[in-house]
Design an enzyme around this catalytic site. Structure first.
Site, PDB file in Angstrom:
ATOM      1  N   VAL A  16     -24.617  65.788 -56.510  1.00  0.00           N
ATOM      2  CA  VAL A  16     -23.486  64.763 -55.872  1.00  0.00           C
ATOM      3  C   VAL A  16     -24.247  64.032 -54.945  1.00  0.00           C
ATOM      4  O   VAL A  16     -24.509  64.243 -53.949  1.00  0.00           O
ATOM      5  CB  VAL A  16     -21.701  64.878 -56.393  1.00  0.00           C
ATOM      6  CG1 VAL A  16     -21.301  63.503 -56.026  1.00  0.00           C
ATOM      7  CG2 VAL A  16     -21.838  64.916 -57.594  1.00  0.00           C
ATOM      8  N   CYS A  17     -24.357  62.496 -55.362  1.00  0.00           N
ATOM      9  CA  CYS A  17     -24.861  61.680 -53.370  1.00  0.00           C
ATOM     10  C   CYS A  17     -23.633  62.024 -52.345  1.00  0.00           C
ATOM     11  O   CYS A  17     -22.632  61.188 -52.917  1.00  0.00           O
ATOM     12  CB  CYS A  17     -25.421  60.818 -54.246  1.00  0.00           C
ATOM     13  SG  CYS A  17     -25.221  59.872 -52.257  1.00  0.00           S
ATOM     14  N   VAL A  18     -24.103  62.317 -51.635  1.00  0.00           N
ATOM     15  CA  VAL A  18     -23.118  62.498 -50.727  1.00  0.00           C
ATOM     16  C   VAL A  18     -23.198  61.500 -49.521  1.00  0.00           C
ATOM     17  O   VAL A  18     -21.411  61.313 -49.631  1.00  0.00           O
ATOM     18  CB  VAL A  18     -24.390  63.805 -48.958  1.00  0.00           C
ATOM     19  CG1 VAL A  18     -25.227  63.005 -48.638  1.00  0.00           C
ATOM     20  CG2 VAL A  18     -22.862  63.461 -48.290  1.00  0.00           C
TER      21      VAL A  18
END
Lengths: 135, 102, 125
Positions: free
Chosen positions: C72-74
Site C-alpha cells: 500500500v503506497c504510504v
C-alpha cells in the site's frame, strides 16, 4: 539494477476534478531517482494539466502546476504532448507552460522539454515502451 | 509481438475506446472488460467502428464481464474472441507491453 | 497496480481475479501495488454484508497461499487514513487499520516492480 527500461507515464485526465494528475506527478518525482529512461505523455484531457496561469486559491486545493517546471531538474526531459488532443480542446502550445531542461551533453544549453507529437507519432512512441503507467 | 490495450469503460460514457483505437497500431490487441464490454456488442452506435478496427487490431472481450451484465455471447460482434481470466493472463504474457486506457 | 478502492469500482475485483488466474497458471506475481483510492483495499475495518465478497479478505487469503507481496503506497495511504502501527505512532494517531498481509511502503516499490517484473498491468477507473 543495471537494466534500463523505458517508462512512460500516460496522463489522460484533467487536474483538480480528480486526484490522478497530482498523484501521477508524485510517482514521476520518486521514479526519477531510479535512472530509467523516463518520458511523460499528455493526451486527451491530460493536456489540461500543463496549462499556464492555474490559480487554485478559490478552491482551496494546492496548485501543483509549478512542479511540472521543475521536472527538468529531475532529469525528466521528454514530455510528449499530443497535437490532436490540444486542437480538439481549442488549445495550442502557447496555452501551456514553457518547460525546459539543461542539456548536460550540450554545454548545459537550455532546451524545450515539451515535444509536440501527432497521434500517430505518439502511438509509435508508446509502442516502444516497456512499462506504461496510467492513472 | 505487439501491445495489448485494455479498455474498461463504456464507449457511451467515456472516450477510452476512441482514444485506444486512435493509438492502437496494426497488429495490436484490444481487451474489452468491465464496462468496456458494451463496445463488443452488435447493433450499437460504435459497432461499425469496432468492426472496421477489426481489420487492423485483434479484439477480445472478457466473458465473465459479459455474462455479469446479461450480455449474450451470440450478440458479440463477429471476429471478437471471448476469453476468461486465464485468457486475460495469456494476452498479457503474449504481448510486449500493456496500456490501460483508464 | 490497483488504482481504485474496493466496491466503488470493479478494478479491485478484476485485479484480484487476474492475479489469482496468473498464480493458478504458475506465473509469478512480483507485487501488487495499491495506489490512489486503491489503498482502501488494505483496511482491516471493512465489514461488507454477509452475502457480499470481502475483497480485503480475498487478497489476504491469496497472499497467504502464494506469499504475495501486497504493498500500500504510504503517501496515498496517509492522505486517506490507512495506517500501520508505526505510522500511527509517528503521526500521533490513536489507532491503526492496516490489514494483515498488507504492508505500507513507498512509491519506489512501484517503480521497482516495473523494473523487475516482465509486465505491469494497471487496474483503475
Amino acid at each position: 539494477m543495471s537494466e534500463i527500461k523505458k517508462f512512460m507515464y500516460v496522463n489522460r485526465k484533467a487536474p483538480y476534478g480528480t486526484i490522478y494528475a497530482l498523484e501521477s506527478l508524485e510517482v514521476v518525482l520518486i521514479g526519477a531517482a531510479f535512472d530509467q529512461d523516463v518520458s511523460l505523455a499528455f493526451l486527451d484531457d491530460g493536456v489540461y494539466q500543463l496549462t499556464k496561469d492555474q490559480d487554485t486559491s478559490g478552491i482551496g486545493m494546492k496548485n501543483f502546476s509549478p512542479t511540472y517546471a521543475a521536472l527538468g531538474d529531475y532529469d525528466v526531459t521528454k514530455i510528449y504532448v499530443e497535437k490532436e488532443s490540444l486542437e480538439e480542446r481549442g488549445l495550442s502550445l502557447d496555452d501551456l507552460q514553457h518547460l525546459t531542461y539543461e542539456d548536460e551533453d550540450d554545454d548545459w544549453a537550455e532546451k524545450d522539454s515539451i515535444r509536440l507529437v501527432s497521434r500517430e507519432e505518439l502511438a509509435r512512441i508508446m509502442d516502444e515502451q516497456d512499462v506504461l503507467l496510467s492513472f | 509481438m505487439a501491445m495489448l490495450h485494455t479498455v474498461n469503460k463504456s464507449p457511451f460514457e467515456r472516450t477510452a475506446l476512441q482514444s485506444c483505437l486512435g493509438h492502437a497500431l496494426e497488429g495490436a490487441s484490444v481487451l474489452l472488460f468491465e464496462d468496456g464490454v458494451y463496445a463488443a456488442m452488435q447493433g450499437t452506435a460504435v459497432s461499425a467502428q469496432v468492426s472496421e478496427a477489426l481489420g487492423k487490431v485483434r479484439f477480445y472481450v472478457l466473458g465473465p464481464d459479459l455474462r455479469a451484465r446479461g450480455l449474450r455471447e451470440d450478440r458479440v460482434i463477429d471476429g471478437i474472441q471471448v476469453v476468461d481470466y486465464d485468457g486475460f493472463v495469456d494476452l498479457v504474457t503474449s504481448h510486449d507491453n500493456v496500456q490501460a486506457w483508464l | 497496480m490497483v488504482n481504485e478502492g474496493p466496491y466503488n469500482h470493479q478494478a479491485s475485483d478484476s485485479a484480484y481475479r487476474f492475479t489469482k488466474a496468473a498464480l493458478d497458471k504458475g506465473h509469478e506475481i512480483f507485487r501488487v501495488f495499491f495506489y490512489h483510492d486503491g489503498v482502501y483495499n488494505g483496511t482491516r475495518l471493512g465489514v461488507p454484508p454477509q452475502d457480499d465478497r470481502n475483497i480485503t479478505q480475498l487478497w489476504q487469503e491469496l497472499a497467504a497461499e502464494h506469499d504475495l507481496d501486497l504493498v500500500v503506497c504510504v503517501a496515498a495511504a496517509q492522505r486517506r487514513g490507512i495506517l500501520d502501527a508505526d505510522e500511527a505512532k509517528r503521526h500521533g494517531k490513536d489507532a491503526d487499520n492496516i490489514a494483515e498481509r498488507f504492508r505500507i511502503s513507498g512509491l519506489g516499490q512501484l517503480i521497482e516492480a516495473g523494473i523487475k517484473a516482465d509486465r505491469l498491468v494497471v487496474f483503475g477507473d
